[in-house]
Scaffold this motif. Structure first.
Motif, PDB file in Angstrom:
ATOM      1  N   GLY A  18       0.854  -1.160   0.018  1.00 42.48           N
ATOM      2  CA  GLY A  18      -0.049   0.063   0.037  1.00 42.48           C
ATOM      3  C   GLY A  18       0.794   1.268  -0.082  1.00 42.48           C
ATOM      4  O   GLY A  18       1.906   1.268  -0.471  1.00 42.48           O
ATOM      5  N   GLU A  19       0.549   2.246   0.804  1.00 40.81           N
ATOM      6  CA  GLU A  19       1.201   3.448   0.785  1.00 40.81           C
ATOM      7  C   GLU A  19       2.424   3.183   1.284  1.00 40.81           C
ATOM      8  O   GLU A  19       2.601   2.850   2.203  1.00 40.81           O
ATOM      9  N   SER A  20       3.493   3.734   0.576  1.00 42.53           N
ATOM     10  CA  SER A  20       5.050   3.714   0.967  1.00 42.53           C
ATOM     11  C   SER A  20       5.487   5.097   1.917  1.00 42.53           C
ATOM     12  O   SER A  20       6.410   5.529   1.321  1.00 42.53           O
ATOM     13  N   THR A  21       4.960   4.950   3.012  1.00 40.95           N
ATOM     14  CA  THR A  21       5.224   5.961   4.067  1.00 40.95           C
ATOM     15  C   THR A  21       6.576   5.605   4.664  1.00 40.95           C
ATOM     16  O   THR A  21       6.812   4.343   4.707  1.00 40.95           O
ATOM     17  N   GLN A  22       7.245   6.625   4.910  1.00 40.98           N
ATOM     18  CA  GLN A  22       8.503   6.352   5.956  1.00 40.98           C
ATOM     19  C   GLN A  22       8.211   5.363   7.198  1.00 40.98           C
ATOM     20  O   GLN A  22       9.103   4.339   7.533  1.00 40.98           O
ATOM     21  N   PRO A  23       7.063   5.748   7.709  1.00 38.07           N
ATOM     22  CA  PRO A  23       6.986   4.911   9.228  1.00 38.07           C
ATOM     23  C   PRO A  23       6.741   3.202   8.678  1.00 38.07           C
ATOM     24  O   PRO A  23       7.110   2.455   9.350  1.00 38.07           O
ATOM     25  N   THR A  24       5.797   3.141   7.571  1.00 34.31           N
ATOM     26  CA  THR A  24       5.483   1.837   7.027  1.00 34.31           C
ATOM     27  C   THR A  24       7.022   1.128   6.713  1.00 34.31           C
ATOM     28  O   THR A  24       7.195   0.030   6.789  1.00 34.31           O
ATOM     29  N   ILE A  25       7.772   1.909   5.745  1.00 37.54           N
ATOM     30  CA  ILE A  25       9.249   1.168   5.351  1.00 37.54           C
ATOM     31  C   ILE A  25       9.959   0.977   6.528  1.00 37.54           C
ATOM     32  O   ILE A  25      10.559  -0.072   6.508  1.00 37.54           O
ATOM     33  N   ASP A  26      10.061   1.785   7.475  1.00 38.52           N
ATOM     34  CA  ASP A  26      10.839   1.452   8.719  1.00 38.52           C
ATOM     35  C   ASP A  26      10.229   0.210   9.677  1.00 38.52           C
ATOM     36  O   ASP A  26      11.132  -0.539  10.094  1.00 38.52           O
ATOM     37  N   ALA A  27       9.052   0.164   9.489  1.00 40.13           N
ATOM     38  CA  ALA A  27       8.408  -0.988  10.281  1.00 40.13           C
ATOM     39  C   ALA A  27       8.490  -2.148   9.367  1.00 40.13           C
ATOM     40  O   ALA A  27       8.982  -3.413   9.975  1.00 40.13           O
TER      41      ALA A  27
ATOM     42  N   ARG B 234       2.827  -8.996  12.089  1.00 39.15           N
ATOM     43  CA  ARG B 234       3.065  -8.839  13.967  1.00 39.15           C
ATOM     44  C   ARG B 234       3.617  -7.540  14.097  1.00 39.15           C
ATOM     45  O   ARG B 234       4.003  -7.238  15.232  1.00 39.15           O
ATOM     46  N   CYS B 235       4.456  -6.977  13.155  1.00 39.60           N
ATOM     47  CA  CYS B 235       5.279  -5.573  13.319  1.00 39.60           C
ATOM     48  C   CYS B 235       4.182  -4.395  13.269  1.00 39.60           C
ATOM     49  O   CYS B 235       4.660  -3.239  13.131  1.00 39.60           O
ATOM     50  N   GLY B 236       2.827  -4.592  13.003  1.00 40.77           N
ATOM     51  CA  GLY B 236       1.900  -3.453  13.154  1.00 40.77           C
ATOM     52  C   GLY B 236       1.778  -2.840  11.854  1.00 40.77           C
ATOM     53  O   GLY B 236       0.996  -1.839  11.811  1.00 40.77           O
ATOM     54  N   VAL B 237       2.170  -3.518  10.814  1.00 41.72           N
ATOM     55  CA  VAL B 237       1.951  -2.748   9.251  1.00 41.72           C
ATOM     56  C   VAL B 237       0.368  -3.383   8.755  1.00 41.72           C
ATOM     57  O   VAL B 237       0.217  -4.463   8.857  1.00 41.72           O
ATOM     58  N   PRO B 238      -0.126  -2.392   8.624  1.00 43.00           N
ATOM     59  CA  PRO B 238      -1.683  -2.848   7.973  1.00 43.00           C
ATOM     60  C   PRO B 238      -1.345  -3.351   6.510  1.00 43.00           C
ATOM     61  O   PRO B 238      -1.001  -2.565   5.714  1.00 43.00           O
ATOM     62  N   LEU B 239      -1.942  -4.227   6.529  1.00 42.46           N
ATOM     63  CA  LEU B 239      -1.701  -4.937   5.016  1.00 42.46           C
ATOM     64  C   LEU B 239      -3.098  -5.017   4.520  1.00 42.46           C
ATOM     65  O   LEU B 239      -4.258  -5.403   4.998  1.00 42.46           O
ATOM     66  N   PRO B 240      -3.083  -4.540   2.956  1.00 40.63           N
ATOM     67  CA  PRO B 240      -4.168  -4.875   2.297  1.00 40.63           C
ATOM     68  C   PRO B 240      -4.773  -6.366   1.884  1.00 40.63           C
ATOM     69  O   PRO B 240      -3.933  -7.160   2.153  1.00 40.63           O
TER      70      PRO B 240
END
Length: 159
Positions: free
Chosen positions: A38-47, A94-100
């Motif tokens: 989904g969206e490649s925000t920096q917090p998502t990439i870091d997670a 498990r690392c909290g990344v919301p997945l589509p």
């Protein structure tokens, strides 16, 4: 995503020529998507980076033996790609990344934008997947956000 290695890319280029597939997508960008993020925000990439630090997986084989339209389809009976993909999803979730919602189906598009009724068996094109990539894809570009090797932990004995 996973990508064919250079020898397999060369075989795919020859296959495209033999089947009359106009390569509209740079061969070095050919890939199979394991999981769209989904969206490649920096917090998502870091997670995802944090998730991948502790992801322990071994290389696995993929093999494609037929084509439908401009898309390679896998040899029947392959279980390893699906097992790997489900383990990857579980680890990232498990690392909290919301997945589509994503129904994984191994395939590799050789061209985009056209349509073809082509259906054919092909000589198998296979390789061991020994790395996975985190790539931001869209607007005609690929941005590399990470690469993780898959390590064979079984070892080998020199008999």
């Amino acid at each position: 995503m996973i990508k064919p290695r250079p020898p397999e890319r060369a075989a795919l280029i020859r296959l495209c020529a033999a089947l009359g597939i106009e390569i509209s997508y740079a061969p070095e960008r050919w890939h199979s998507t394991l999981l769209p993020i989904g969206e490649s925000t920096q917090p998502t990439i870091d997670a995802i980076h944090r998730a991948m630090e502790a992801f322990d997986a071994e290389p696995f084989p993929v093999a494609f033996d037929h084509i439908e339209g401009d898309t390679l389809k896998p040899r029947k009976g392959q279980r390893a790609p699906g097992y790997f993909q489900r383990a990857l999803v579980a680890r990232i979730a498990r690392c909290g990344v919301p997945l589509p919602d994503y129904a994984f189906s191994l395939h590799l598009n050789l061209a985009y934008g056209g349509s073809s009724a082509r259906r054919a068996a092909i000589p198998p094109i296979a390789w061991p997947v020994d790395e996975i990539l985190l790539i931001e894809s869209g607007s005609g570009r690929h941005i590399d956000h990470g690469c993780w090797p898959l390590i064979d932990r079984q070892g080998a004995f020199a008999f």
